[in-house]
Enzyme design. Structure first.
Site, mmCIF file in Angstrom:
data_model
loop_
_atom_site.group_PDB
_atom_site.id
_atom_site.type_symbol
_atom_site.label_atom_id
_atom_site.label_comp_id
_atom_site.label_asym_id
_atom_site.label_seq_id
_atom_site.Cartn_x
_atom_site.Cartn_y
_atom_site.Cartn_z
ATOM 1 N N SER A 169 0.471 12.502 -15.908
ATOM 2 C CA SER A 169 -0.647 12.337 -16.832
ATOM 3 C C SER A 169 -0.695 13.556 -17.729
ATOM 4 O O SER A 169 -0.121 14.605 -17.402
ATOM 5 C CB SER A 169 -1.963 12.226 -16.047
ATOM 6 O OG SER A 169 -3.088 12.351 -16.892
ATOM 7 N N ASP B 3 0.872 -1.171 0.000
ATOM 8 C CA ASP B 3 0.000 0.000 0.000
ATOM 9 C C ASP B 3 0.911 1.223 0.000
ATOM 10 O O ASP B 3 1.563 1.516 1.009
ATOM 11 C CB ASP B 3 -0.901 -0.005 1.242
ATOM 12 C CG ASP B 3 -1.874 1.175 1.294
ATOM 13 O OD1 ASP B 3 -1.674 2.153 0.544
ATOM 14 O OD2 ASP B 3 -2.820 1.119 2.099
ATOM 15 N N TYR C 45 -8.200 14.375 -9.757
ATOM 16 C CA TYR C 45 -7.143 13.637 -10.456
ATOM 17 C C TYR C 45 -6.177 14.609 -11.121
ATOM 18 O O TYR C 45 -4.954 14.474 -11.006
ATOM 19 C CB TYR C 45 -7.778 12.707 -11.494
ATOM 20 C CG TYR C 45 -6.796 11.889 -12.287
ATOM 21 C CD1 TYR C 45 -6.246 10.731 -11.752
ATOM 22 C CD2 TYR C 45 -6.419 12.259 -13.579
ATOM 23 C CE1 TYR C 45 -5.341 9.957 -12.483
ATOM 24 C CE2 TYR C 45 -5.522 11.500 -14.310
ATOM 25 C CZ TYR C 45 -4.982 10.352 -13.760
ATOM 26 O OH TYR C 45 -4.093 9.598 -14.480
#
Length: 267
Positions: free
Chosen positions: A150, A64, A163
């Site tokens: 991104s 995690d 995001y």
């Protein structure tokens, strides 16, 4: 395929599927030992088996990335097993497809926990290990840190506000960390995928449709019209660029966040 990463040891987070899996397989094909790290135990085992089938060394670690103890264990186990860490690919990430006014603060925090806190933890834990290992005096010889950003790190997208904000943060952190780690000859860069045929984009297509009055598959079809290359990307195309960043070919490149999107966002 050349073995340009022979004798290198890499960790790829979020590598149980999608782009992360593509990166893990490509680095293994390039000769690297690849530690597969993901929160999904079944997925890490499957990808590790694929890497073994390629004849490469590997290790599957359930991790995690939002928990510093998990990431420290990941790095410590990698070093104990393989002697060092050369490449950290902080790929793990999630998305939330909602209008900002509909999103709760807890939902916002969850996005940032994985996409920003996770990158910070992976990068800094890896960097401390790389600094301890030392360098040979040339740029890149101290290690490679490679972050997943991104196209949304260059241009914010509606219904993907959290995001987008998280990926802008990754881009800024990549630049700052590159400057901090430059004296240690560690390069820090990011790759910025566009529309890639993965489960994440399947989710975006499904959840964004109702906002735009579109059915399943129509959102992806509409967004594909923005791609100059005319087609949706595949994980292997992103992995090719990560392979470059991980190699000595990218010695003189640091602090950059480069788009691999078929020509959607151009700077």
């Amino acid at each position: 395929m050349s073995k340009k990463l022979q004798d290198k040891v890499a960790i790829v987070t979020g590598s149980g599927r999608g782009i992360g899996r593509g990166i893990a397989l490509r680095l293994a094909q390039d000769g690297a030992t690849v530690v597969v790290a993901d929160i999904n135990a079944d997925n890490v085992k499957k990808v590790a088996e694929e890497i073994k089938a390629l004849g490469a060394r590997t290790l599957a670690m359930v991790t995690d990335v939002t928990k510093e103890a998990d990431v420290q264990k990941l790095v410590d186990t990698t070093v104990a097993e393989f002697g060092k860490l050369d490449i950290m690919v902080a790929n793990a990430g999630i998305a939330n497809i909602k209008m900002s006014i509909e999103m709760t603060a807890d939902e916002w925090d969850k996005i940032f926990a994985v996409n920003c806190r996770g990158v910070f933890i992976c990068d800094t834990v890896a960097a401390r290990q790389m600094i301890k290992q030392g360098h040979k005096g040339t740029m890149g010889s101290g290690g490679r840190i490679i972050n997943c950003a991104s196209i949304a790190a260059h241009s914010g997208f509606s219904i993907l506000a959290a995001y987008s904000a998280s990926k802008f943060a990754v881009r800024g952190f990549t630049q700052a960390l590159a400057k901090e780690l430059g004296p240690h000859k560690i390069t820090v860069n990011a790759y910025c995928p566009g529309i890639v045929g993965t489960d994440m984009w399947g989710l975006i297509d499904e959840k964004m449709g109702p906002y735009l009055g579109m059915g399943k598959g129509e959102v992806l079809k509409e967004y594909t019209k923005l791609i100059t290359a005319g087609t949706v990307g595949v994980p292997e195309e992103v992995a090719c660029f990560v392979s470059y960043l991980a190699s000595s070919d990218a010695d003189y490149m640091t602090g950059q966040s480069v788009m691999i999107d078929g020509g959607i966002v151009m700077n």
